[in-house]
Scaffold this motif. Structure first.
Motif, mmCIF file in Angstrom:
data_model
loop_
_atom_site.group_PDB
_atom_site.id
_atom_site.type_symbol
_atom_site.label_atom_id
_atom_site.label_comp_id
_atom_site.label_asym_id
_atom_site.label_seq_id
_atom_site.Cartn_x
_atom_site.Cartn_y
_atom_site.Cartn_z
ATOM 1 N N THR A 7 0.845 -1.197 0.000
ATOM 2 C CA THR A 7 0.000 0.000 0.000
ATOM 3 C C THR A 7 0.875 1.240 0.000
ATOM 4 O O THR A 7 0.541 2.249 -0.619
ATOM 5 C CB THR A 7 -0.921 0.009 1.228
ATOM 6 O OG1 THR A 7 -0.133 -0.254 2.397
ATOM 7 C CG2 THR A 7 -1.997 -1.054 1.111
ATOM 8 N N SER A 12 0.482 3.859 -2.907
ATOM 9 C CA SER A 12 0.068 5.224 -2.567
ATOM 10 C C SER A 12 0.978 6.250 -3.218
ATOM 11 O O SER A 12 0.615 7.391 -3.386
ATOM 12 C CB SER A 12 0.065 5.416 -1.053
ATOM 13 O OG SER A 12 1.382 5.462 -0.589
ATOM 14 N N LYS A 13 2.234 5.821 -3.566
ATOM 15 C CA LYS A 13 3.150 6.792 -4.171
ATOM 16 C C LYS A 13 3.188 6.685 -5.686
ATOM 17 O O LYS A 13 3.753 7.555 -6.346
ATOM 18 C CB LYS A 13 4.562 6.563 -3.618
ATOM 19 C CG LYS A 13 4.710 6.920 -2.152
ATOM 20 C CD LYS A 13 6.155 6.786 -1.713
ATOM 21 C CE LYS A 13 6.352 7.119 -0.251
ATOM 22 N NZ LYS A 13 5.673 6.179 0.672
ATOM 23 N N GLN A 57 -6.858 1.283 -6.987
ATOM 24 C CA GLN A 57 -7.551 2.225 -6.093
ATOM 25 C C GLN A 57 -8.705 1.540 -5.390
ATOM 26 O O GLN A 57 -8.869 1.626 -4.176
ATOM 27 C CB GLN A 57 -8.094 3.415 -6.910
ATOM 28 C CG GLN A 57 -6.988 4.343 -7.416
ATOM 29 C CD GLN A 57 -7.541 5.387 -8.375
ATOM 30 O OE1 GLN A 57 -8.756 5.539 -8.497
ATOM 31 N NE2 GLN A 57 -6.679 6.118 -9.054
ATOM 32 N N CYS A 66 -7.616 -0.950 -2.761
ATOM 33 C CA CYS A 66 -7.091 -0.310 -1.543
ATOM 34 C C CYS A 66 -8.246 0.180 -0.675
ATOM 35 O O CYS A 66 -8.221 0.020 0.554
ATOM 36 C CB CYS A 66 -6.196 0.873 -1.905
ATOM 37 S SG CYS A 66 -4.599 0.335 -2.486
ATOM 38 N N ASN A 85 -1.214 4.320 5.115
ATOM 39 C CA ASN A 85 -0.852 4.363 3.696
ATOM 40 C C ASN A 85 -2.061 4.604 2.822
ATOM 41 O O ASN A 85 -2.028 5.404 1.871
ATOM 42 C CB ASN A 85 -0.192 3.045 3.280
ATOM 43 C CG ASN A 85 1.211 2.915 3.821
ATOM 44 O OD1 ASN A 85 1.812 3.915 4.202
ATOM 45 N ND2 ASN A 85 1.720 1.696 3.889
ATOM 46 N N TYR A 87 -2.954 7.673 0.440
ATOM 47 C CA TYR A 87 -3.286 7.460 -0.970
ATOM 48 C C TYR A 87 -4.520 8.281 -1.330
ATOM 49 O O TYR A 87 -4.553 9.012 -2.325
ATOM 50 C CB TYR A 87 -3.510 5.970 -1.174
ATOM 51 C CG TYR A 87 -3.701 5.534 -2.602
ATOM 52 C CD1 TYR A 87 -3.119 6.249 -3.670
ATOM 53 C CD2 TYR A 87 -4.447 4.410 -2.914
ATOM 54 C CE1 TYR A 87 -3.279 5.821 -4.971
ATOM 55 C CE2 TYR A 87 -4.611 3.986 -4.215
ATOM 56 C CZ TYR A 87 -4.026 4.694 -5.248
ATOM 57 O OH TYR A 87 -4.176 4.264 -6.541
#
Length: 1976
Positions: free
Chosen positions: A1653, A1657-1658, A1686, A1689, A1734, A1738
């Motif tokens: 994650t 997220s990056k 997305q 997550c 995380n 995100y």
């Protein structure tokens, strides 16, 4: 008086006297240093004993009373406190002993107590019998001491090369004794003591035990008498006795009587010789420098009344009991007078010197020469003393030289007598009875005297004057012009005597003259002179010459022999064997027979000594002696003559040239019939003689001589084709005769002379022994071969050795007879009585033992070859045959009989030696060991005897270790050397046996209990609780001898090899689990063994470095075991004492002689002896041991060869290599010698013959080179062994011994010293590379402990001022420099070795690593500036300095480490990678990083990931091969992660294509099935090998971490890195999605999710996609993937933060098993919070990226604020959500997460605060709390309780810091989650409440993303007004005052300290505003 009446338990009549003898022996014979002073003390102390020689302390009533009361009142014993009660029985024995020897009662009691103490040394004897032995042993010691003191005097006959100080001391002391009447005392004692008399007394009081005891007592008494007599003899040799003493001696000799055979006994012989030396003046002939002093001291010259008294006594005294002796003394006196008369001083004594003629006449009338022959030469002791021989030589030669007229008279009378005899013969009457035979006796005396020469003096040379004819030009060289030096007058006279006596020799003197010549020909030079004499005596050649020549010449002898042969040959009738029974027709008369015998004996003597004579006689064309003699053997002559002829032939056979032809002649003449004529009924030849003539006469001279001839022949040459053409060639017929007719029949034949039985056995067994000794089995021996003989084909004979082997490896009569001979031998020896033929029996037994030993030695090869040849022979291994049942005793006692010879080692050392060798060979077989133990122990008496035999061999004090016999050449072994080798074999037997399973022979011999469990044995000192003296006691006493002295154990110097084996046995006993307990206990308590030996380390034996090192190795290995055991058993004082000894660097105040130390010494801790203010330090024992190991090794130079090819020679040398018993690979020098000599012999042609000497020289140099190579190998091996042992001691001290025994500061200094010394030695120029690995291992351990010690000290004392811990920084720098030097000096190879050094370097660098500090959350107070300006702490300073040192080595070091990291051995690579990692982490200047990047090593590492991919894939199969690739991969990733942590490194990695490499790795696609359904099976799997899923995670997690670090580091080039990472995510999308979807919530899964994650997220952001230049179709696909990431997550957030959170936590906790450490749970919490953080990050990034204001932002959460917790998880039917938003998480989730994070925050905050307070008040914590804290780190039942308190508080502190930091981390995460949640909530509410149009079909996402994820994707197509109102009210309800207060409190508690901005406060205010406002 009481003090004097204390009893000396060592017996004053024995112990002190034994000590006296040892001191005297040490001073005089061993010439020990410091001995003169000791001797002086002893002599002063014992002077009364010498003055009252052999006088016992008197009886007294007072003593008697005291002894009587000892049973009721007790008696004081010296050295013991209080008094001791003694049993009645002992006292009554004391009174008996007192009466028996007429000695004081206390002395008798002491003897008995000493006897009791010494009893174990005399198994089978009672204390009384032992006391008798000790009594006489004490007497023997005093007599021997006196004799040695007298022998050491300065005098006229000999010198012992002693220091002047010592000689002065002994001379003065003995002079005082002499003045007190020593001579008379000695003469009285010699008269009074007699063996028979003493035995009668002892017999009456039952003071004699078994045969052995009788023999020992008898021997002691004889030795006492002999030593006393020797005292006078030694005195007389050195300085004459005074007048009274001389007369007393004469008076004693007047009464002497002879033994039964007419000879003197050895005691009287010594006294006679003493008198002869008293009257000796011959020494004045030698012109020595002290001649004048000697003349002054000679009473014969200086004291007139001395001469007068002696003369009167000898001339006028009455006749003696032994007239011959009186005659001898008179002759001696006459000669002395004659010699005196010729001296200038002698004129004063003319009235006496005139009487010399008359005295000589009287002596001759007394039959002086006959008496000397029978009475003196007949005495056994005569040949044992060199100076007896010299004195008698002087006497004989003086008579011949000083009285020539007397000799002439004798000759004239002899001629006259010969005429009378001749006339009587002519007339047929009896010769007159009054004939005197003086000259005959003189000749016989000369012959007898010189024929024995035990000391190789060759005194007979005085009778030979080198005549002109012998003066060879070769001898004289070119000095012929110089006048030949004239021989002394005496020599001329004697030489004349020999020649003249042979002229016109009357027949009566013929035989005596020959006998005289035989004696005078005894010796290498003498035989040559005698040969020449007989040659020149012969007449010139020619027929008439035979008459005119001398009768004593070769010409005459051989002519006569030929005549006899001619004459007798005519009498031989046909070949039928009847003639043996008829009387010879023309026989040889008895006189002729005697003459022939004498001649043959003379001939034998000459040719035995002289090779030239052998060849000259044999090759003489007219005489042909060999042919004539063989001819005579076929004639009818008496067996005695045939025997002599055979012996002469045996002497001829000593030359190989003659032997070869002699074999052929022997075969031709058929002396032993080897070919049967057709039709011949019975055999002829020697076999008939043996069976019919010799057996009839019961005498076997011919058979014995035949054995000797064969023995001599096979020694010289054994032709293979013997008898070829007439029969199957070979030695077989001779062997069959010797075996069947001689050996097998010898026990059953009759013997007139009993000794002859054993002589026959000895002769034939000697032949067998030689044949077997020289036999080497070869494959051809086992192939059937046939030869053609006379047209027929017959099977050929095998070599004789083969035949013998075959007979010995079968249950044959030969083997049975050998074994019964051994049994008979041991039975006879057990009687301890002399019997005829004893010497021959012993020799025969020895040959039998040798045969068995050789058979055992050769049988393995023999049987292997037999098996390979598939021949039809059947053989059994000899060791099995030896277990057979004896036909005599009906028991299986063969091996026992062999072992019993050890019991006779004192009398038969060789037999004991062979016996030990045989036992050692047999003991190799485990199946036999069991049987042996049974055989040895079933009969108690035999068992005791056997044990005593082994012990006696080991105890033997006469054993001496000679120079090591490396060449493998048999040197003529001395008895002492044989005894030593027996000990070596016994120790090797024990070592071999100990390696085999029990019950084995070693356990029995070493005194362990073999009936029950060995470990239950309780070892005792000998004699305690009836414990016999075992081999262990013997070994310990060998080792302990001298260990109390400063010089250390004597054995290490005197017998280094033996000491080595002794220490090895002790080590094996301590190392073996069964014997370890009892042995260590015994050594520790009874012996204090280790301490007393370790204090003498290092052992240094000059010239025997290898043995010294090996001794130290075994001792140190034993010490390591002892340290470990005493530490385990908490025997602190023992451990302490050994540590003090090994580590002390303070000078020892006094050298403690006894090993018992006071308690105060034991209780000192090591710190007590390490004060810094002391002036001088001594070397620590451990360091001085290291000094003793020389790291350099000279290697022999390369061979310089002229003839041989070097490569071929090297190959041959390699082929000859084998592994010896010690496990060293060495070349077999004997085998190599055989191969090379065979090669030289194979050369043909004249050139080869010419070069042969040079070839042999080269062979010799090759052999010497190989011997040297062997030595080098052994030396290196010994050094390696010693180093390893040293290392094991060091490691044991550091790891196993209780840490508190060595305080940390001392520990560091000790390690510093060891490390620096080790490095100094290993970095020297000439260090042998073979030792480096051991050193590297030791360096690794030491550095590890140094690091550990420094860190633990830091934890306790938290950084000392001035230096870093106790060890100064400078010392640390020095260690680092040396370590780096070591790494560099290893060069290209040695990667494994460097692995140790890299490990050391890592440990070293760890020292400067700052320990984890508690995060108190209080850092906000200090400003940035103050932190920058703070002084540098110790850690960073040391780190900076260390880095500077590392940098100073520049690129060479970098190159080595990088090269090792990229290639080579796995462990080496891992450690090199770790070193790189560590250095990069501290290298602030990035010099190393630059090097790694620029030199291309980084690219190599990155590109190697693709190669690793295949190996990693194989790891995921269910049963993986090795896990090595995984470990290397992990190390590599750790290093790459370290590189990526700097922006520069990360960019470089991206440039090297790291992500591209990872994209291509297939292993990430291979996600295994989840393990959840195999939860139970998982725990059963071996804990070490992880499950496939765990292995997969071990591969995936490092990659994820690396990617995350790269993303973090490349912030400036973020997009480039993110795009590459996103590509990796998309390529492995399937795997990643299945992980995100996974149901498994174990710790591993959560860690995976937290990293994933974080990366998603990056990277999974719309902006990232736009970076990459991707075509539109791929872009669409990529957008799909990103959208999927997305959604997943968000759904994951729903699972983790929503309703399932509690269940997941519970499930995750269940996956943690009780055995796991406590931080697993904490890791779980961190992972879950991290995932939430995380995902929220995100969401925040997505929101921010989509638009900067809420109006155009995308919506991620649906507008419902119902919190998941509001649903009841137990009733799923209520929790059905409203349909439109089912796929989209709601804002309620965010709210819920917000609240729960706030709750968690406070929970963590409290925990953090409590832990901090506990840390501050660590000392006040209760034991329970401490225990609980420790158990979180240390698992395992009861481990914590055993820890020392210091360690416990350290562990608790570590745990608390862990907890505090974990809570701080969790608080940070919670705070972050709260902030992101608030932001997300605010953005959504702002949108929904301000900008959203209800049920507005407009897509809620930005225009550009319609295709990828439109509103449908989030399911927000329709939002009604009602939903929005509901949302506003719900949020308003949830986000109440209480929540807001909590959030603000979080900010005040946590965020304020970290930032000036109040983020939470602002957001809370905005949300509150949004909720409250009404929508416009």
């Amino acid at each position: 008086m009481a003090a004097q009446m204390a009893v000396n338990s060592g017996a004053s009549l024995w112990g002190p006297l034994k000590e006296l003898w040892e001191t005297v022996e040490g001073a005089v014979w061993r010439k020990q240093a410091e001995s003169v002073h000791l001797l002086d003390l002893q002599l002063k102390k014992h002077k009364p004993h010498f003055l009252k020689l052999f006088q016992n302390p008197p009886k007294s009533s007072e003593q008697r009373e005291k002894v009587r009361k000892a049973s009721t009142e007790g008696i004081a014993i010296q050295g013991q406190q209080g008094s001791r009660l003694l049993p009645e029985q002992l006292l009554s024995e004391a009174f008996i002993l007192s009466d028996l020897f007429d000695l004081g009662e206390l002395a008798a009691l002491e003897l008995l107590l000493a006897g009791e103490h010494q009893q174990p040394h005399f198994p089978g004897l009672t204390r009384g019998l032992v006391a008798v032995l000790l009594y006489w042993d004490g007497k023997r010691c005093i007599a021997n001491s006196l004799r040695t003191l007298i022998q050491s005097r300065h005098g006229k006959t000999f010198t012992l090369d002693l220091s002047g100080e010592l000689v002065y001391l002994t001379t003065r002391f003995t002079d005082e004794l002499m003045a007190e009447g020593l001579t008379k005392r000695i003469l009285t004692l010699v008269s009074d003591i007699s063996v028979t008399g003493e035995f009668e007394r002892l017999q009456k009081e039952r003071g004699l035990g078994n045969e052995k005891h009788r023999k020992e007592v008898g021997d002691l008494i004889k030795e006492c008498r002999q030593s006393l007599a020797d005292c006078l003899f030694a005195w007389a040799c050195q300085s004459p006795l005074s007048k009274d003493n001389t007369l007393a001696l004469i008076g004693h000799l007047e009464t002497v009587t002879p033994e039964a055979d007419g000879s003197l006994d050895s005691v009287n012989l010594a006294l006679v010789m003493a008198l002869l030396y008293c009257l000796d003046v011959s020494f004045l002939e030698q012109a020595t420098e002290d001649r004048e002093d000697l003349l002054q001291a000679l009473p014969l010259l200086t004291e007139r009344d001395y001469v007068s008294a002696v003369h009167t006594r000898l001339v006028e005294g009455q006749s003696w009991k032994l007239p011959g002796l009186q005659a001898l003394v008179r002759l001696t006196w006459a000669l002395s007078l004659r010699a005196l008369s010729q001296l200038p001083h002698g004129s004063a004594l003319v009235e006496y010197t005139e009487a010399d003629e008359a005295l000589a006449d009287q002596a001759l009338l007394g039959g002086v020469f006959l008496f000397v022959t029978e009475g003196i030469l007949g005495c056994e002791g005569f040949t044992q003393e060199e100076f007896y021989t010299r004195r008698l030589h002087t006497l004989i030669t003086d008579f011949l030289a000083l009285m020539p007229m007397k000799v002439k008279q004798l000759r004239n009378r002899a001629d006259e007598d010969a005429r009378l005899v001749h006339m009587a013969l002519q007339m047929g009457s009896e010769p007159p009875a009054s004939l005197r035979k003086d000259l005959e006796h003189l000749m016989i005396l000369v012959g007898e005297f010189y024929s024995k020469d035990p000391f190789n003096l060759e005194l007979a040379l005085d009778f030979w004057c080198p005549s002109e004819s012998l003066q060879h030009t070769s001898l004289m060289g070119s000095y012929m012009s110089v006048a030949i030096q004239r021989p002394p007058h005496k020599q001329v006279v004697l030489s004349k005597f020999v020649r003249q006596m042979g002229d016109l020799l009357p027949p009566t003197l013929y035989i005596p003259y020959l006998r005289m010549l035989k004696g005078l020909a005894n010796g290498a030079q003498c035989s040559h002179y005698c040969f020449s004499l007989l040659k020149t005596n012969g007449a010139p050649h020619g027929e008439q010459g035979a008459v005119s020549g001398s009768v004593v010449s070769w010409e005459h002898f051989f002519h006569s022999l030929m005549l006899y042969h001619e004459n007798l040959r005519r009498d031989v009738p046909s070949s039928h064997a009847t003639q043996y029974r008829t009387a010879p027709l023309r026989g040889i008369t008895q006189r002729e027979l005697d003459g022939l015998t004498s001649f043959l004996q003379l001939l034998t003597t000459i040719i035995t000594w002289s090779e030239n004579a052998r060849l000259a006689l044999c090759e003489h064309p007219q005489w042909t002696p060999v042919v004539v003699m063989l001819g005579l053997l076929q004639c009818s002559v008496p067996p005695v003559l045939k025997g002599d002829i055979l012996l002469t032939l045996a002497a001829f056979a000593k030359s190989p040239e003659i032997a070869a032809s002699l074999w052929q002649s022997l075969e031709y003449t058929q002396i032993l019939q080897t070919v049967r004529a057709p039709g011949q009924r019975q055999v002829a030849g020697i076999e008939v003689e043996l069976n019919e003539i010799e057996s009839g006469c019961e005498e076997y001279p011919m058979t014995r001589a035949f054995c000797q001839l064969i023995s001599s022949l096979i020694e010289s040459a054994l032709p293979v084709n013997l008898g070829a053409g007439t029969r199957a060639p070979g030695f077989q017929p001779y062997l069959s005769f010797l075996r069947d007719a001689v050996f097998l029949c010898f026990p059953t034949r009759a013997y007139r002379r009993p000794a002859e039985k054993w002589e026959v056995a000895e002769g034939v067994l000697e032949v067998f022994h030689k044949l077997l000794r020289d036999y080497e089995p070869t494959p051809s021996d086992f192939l059937p071969e046939a030869v053609e003989v006379g047209g027929e084909t017959v099977a050929s004979h095998k070599p004789p050795g083969h035949s013998l082997m075959f007979h010995l490896l079968n249950d044959s009569p030969t083997l049975a007879l050998c074994l019964s001979l051994l049994q008979e031998g041991v039975r006879m020896l057990d009687t301890y009585a002399p019997f005829p033929g004893k010497k021959q029996l012993e020799s025969a037994v020895l040959h039998c033992l040798c045969l068995l030993e050789l058979a055992l030695q050769k049988q393995a090869l023999f049987m292997d070859l037999l098996r390979e040849s598939q021949a039809s022979l059947l053989v059994s291994p000899l060791e099995q045959l030896l277990q057979g049942v004896s036909s005599h005793t009906r028991k299986a006692d063969h091996i026992t009989n062999i072992a019993r010879y050890l019991y006779h080692s004192s009398t038969n050392p060789e037999a004991a030696f062979q016996s030990a060798k045989i036992l050692r060979r047999i003991a190799r077989y485990p199946n036999i060991q069991n049987r042996l133990v049974g055989d040895f122990t079933h009969d108690q008496a035999v068992s005791e005897k056997l044990m005593a035999g082994f012990v006696e061999c080991l105890d033997n004090e006469e054993a001496e270790e000679g120079l090591e016999n490396i060449e493998g050449v048999d040197v003529d072994k001395s008895v002492a050397r044989i005894r030593h080798e027996t000990q070596v074999h016994i120790l090797n037997l024990l070592i071999t046996s100990l390696e085999l399973p029990g019950p084995n022979l070693a356990l029995y011999l070493l005194g362990y209990n073999i009936k029950k469990a060995v470990s239950s044995t309780n070892l005792q000192d000998p004699g305690v609780l009836g414990c016999p003296r075992s081999c262990l006691h013997a070994i310990l006493s060998l080792l302990q001898r001298g260990s109390e002295k400063r010089s250390g154990p004597e054995i290490t110097q005197e017998a280094p090899h033996l000491a080595e084996l002794c220490y090895q046995v002790i080590y094996q006993l301590c190392a073996c689990s069964e014997t370890s307990g009892p042995t260590m206990r015994y050594l520790r308590t009874s012996q204090d063994f280790l301490f007393s030996h370790l204090q003498h380390l290092p052992f240094v034996a000059p010239g025997n470095e290898i043995a010294s090192l090996t001794q130290m190795s075994w001792l140190m290995k034993t010490a390591a075991i002892e340290l470990r055991l005493t530490s385990l058993n908490r025997q602190r004082s023992h451990t302490q004492r050994l540590l003090n000894l090994l580590l002390n660097d303070q000078p020892h105040t006094q050298h403690t002689a006894d090993s018992e130390f006071g308690m105060e010494e034991d209780t000192k801790s090591v710190s007590g002896f390490l004060h810094f203010d002391t002036v001088s330090k001594v070397r620590r024992k451990l360091l001085s041991v290291l000094d003793a190991i020389n790291f350099s090794q000279e290697v022999p130079e390369l061979l310089q060869l002229d003839f041989f090819e070097r490569a071929q020679i090297e190959q041959v040398i390699t082929n000859c290599e084998h592994v010896n018993e010690q496990g060293h690979t060495v070349s077999n020098v004997k085998l190599l010698h055989r191969v090379l000599v065979a090669e030289v012999n194979a050369l043909q042609g004249m050139a080869a013959i010419g070069q042969r000497p040079m070839l042999m020289e080269e062979v010799n140099s090759i052999l010497q080179q190989v011997v040297e190579r062997n030595r080098v190998r052994r030396s290196l091996s010994a050094k390696r062994h010693a180093l390893q042992s040293w290392r094991s001691v060091v490691e044991t001290i550091l790891t196993a011994c209780p840490a508190d025994l060595i305080p940390p500061d001392q520990r560091q200094l000790i390690i510093r010293d060891l490390l620096l010394d080790l490095h100094d030695k290993v970095l020297a120029e000439d260090t042998a590379v073979e030792l480096m690995p051991v050193v590297a291992g030791a360096v690794f351990t030491l550095t590890a402990h140094l690091s550990q010690s420094v860190l633990s000290e830091q934890q306790q004392g938290a950084g000392l001022e001035g230096g870093f811990a106790s060890i100064a920084n400078s010392a640390l720098h020095l260690i680092l420099r040396k370590l780096l030097d070591f790494i560099l000096c290893t060069g290209g190879g040695f990667q494994r070795l460097r692995a140790h050094l890299y490990g050391s370097l890592l440990y070293y660098l760890q020292i400067a690593q700052k320990p984890e500090e508690p995060d108190t959350l209080q850092t906000g107070g200090s400003s940035m500036w103050s932190r920058l300006m703070a002084p540098e702490d110790g850690y960073s300073q040391l780190q900076r300095e260390s880095l500077a040192i590392i940098e100073s080595y520049g690129t060479t070091l970098m190159e080595v480490v990088c090269r090792d990291a990229c290639d080579g051995h796995e462990i080496g690579r891992m450690l090199a990678l770790a070193v790189l990692d560590r250095i990069l982490s501290i290298d602030r200047q990035s010099a190393w990083l630059l090097f790694v990047c620029n030199s291309g090593y980084l690219r190599v590492l990155v590109e190697s990931l693709r190669q690793d991919d295949g190996a990693l894939q194989t790891l995921l199969c269910p049963q993986p091969p090795l896990l090595k690739p995984l470990y290397i991969y992990e190390s590599k990733m750790a290093l790459l992660t370290r590189v990526a942590k700097s922006a520069q490194g990360a960019v470089e990695l991206l440039r090297c294509g790291l992500v591209a490499q990872l994209v291509e790795c297939q292993v990430f696609h291979m996600l295994p099935e989840s393990d959840s359904h195999r939860v139970f099976g998982q725990r059963e799997r071996s804990a070490f090998i992880p499950s496939p899923l765990e292995r997969y995670r071990q591969i995936l997690l490092p990659t994820l971490r690396l990617l995350q670090v790269i993303l973090t580091s490349t912030s400036t080039h973020h997009q480039q890195g993110a795009a590459q990472v996103l590509q990796w995510l998309i390529v492995h999308a399937d795997t990643i999605q299945s992980i995100l979807r996974g149901q498994d919530m174990s710790l591993g899964a959560l860690q995976e999710l937290s990293l994933l994650t974080g990366i998603i997220s990056k990277t999974a952001l719309p902006g990232t996609l736009e970076m990459g230049d991707i075509n539109s179709t791929a872009l669409l696909e990529f957008q799909g993937h990103v959208g999927r990431f997305q959604r997943q997550c968000l759904s994951l957030l729903g699972r983790l933060a929503g309703a399932e959170r509690v269940r997941l936590l519970k499930q995750a906790e269940e996956s943690i098993t009780p055995g796991d450490p406590a931080d697993r749970r904490e890791e779980l919490e961190v992972a879950m919070q991290q995932i939430c953080a995380n995902i929220m990050e995100y969401c925040q990034t997505l929101l921010l990226q989509s638009s900067s204001d809420a109006q155009f932002s995308i919506c991620l959460f649906s507008p419902t604020a119902i919190e998941p917790a509001a649903r009841d998880p137990t009733r799923p039917d209520l929790s059905v959500p409203s349909a439109p938003y089912s796929r989209v998480p709601s804002l309620g989730l965010v709210l819920y997460l917000l609240k729960s994070s706030a709750q968690d925050f406070f929970k963590y905050h409290d925990s953090h605060r409590q832990s901090l307070s506990k840390l501050d008040s660590l000392e006040q914590l209760s034991p329970e709390e401490l225990k609980e804290l420790c158990q979180a780190i240390v698992t395992g039942a009861g481990v914590v309780e055993k820890l020392p308190s210091v360690q416990r508080s350290q562990l608790a502190k570590r745990r608390l810091v862990q907890l505090i930091n974990n809570r701080a981390k969790l608080m940070a995460l919670c705070s972050y989650i709260i902030e992101t949640c608030l932001f997300v909530l605010w953005r959504h509410l702002e949108y929904y409440l301000l900008y959203c149009t209800p049920t507005d079909p407009k897509d809620s996402l930005l225009p550009g993303y319609k295709a990828a994820s439109g509103g449908r994707a989030l399911g927000l197509a329709h939002v009604s007004q009602q939903d929005l109102e509901q949302l506003q009210s719900d949020v308003g309800g949830s986000f109440g005052e209480a929540v807001q207060r909590k959030l603000l409190e979080v900010e005040s508690l946590y965020s304020k300290g970290r930032s000036r901005y109040t983020f939470i406060q602002a957001l809370t205010r905005r949300i509150r505003g949004l909720v409250r406002q009404t929508k416009t």
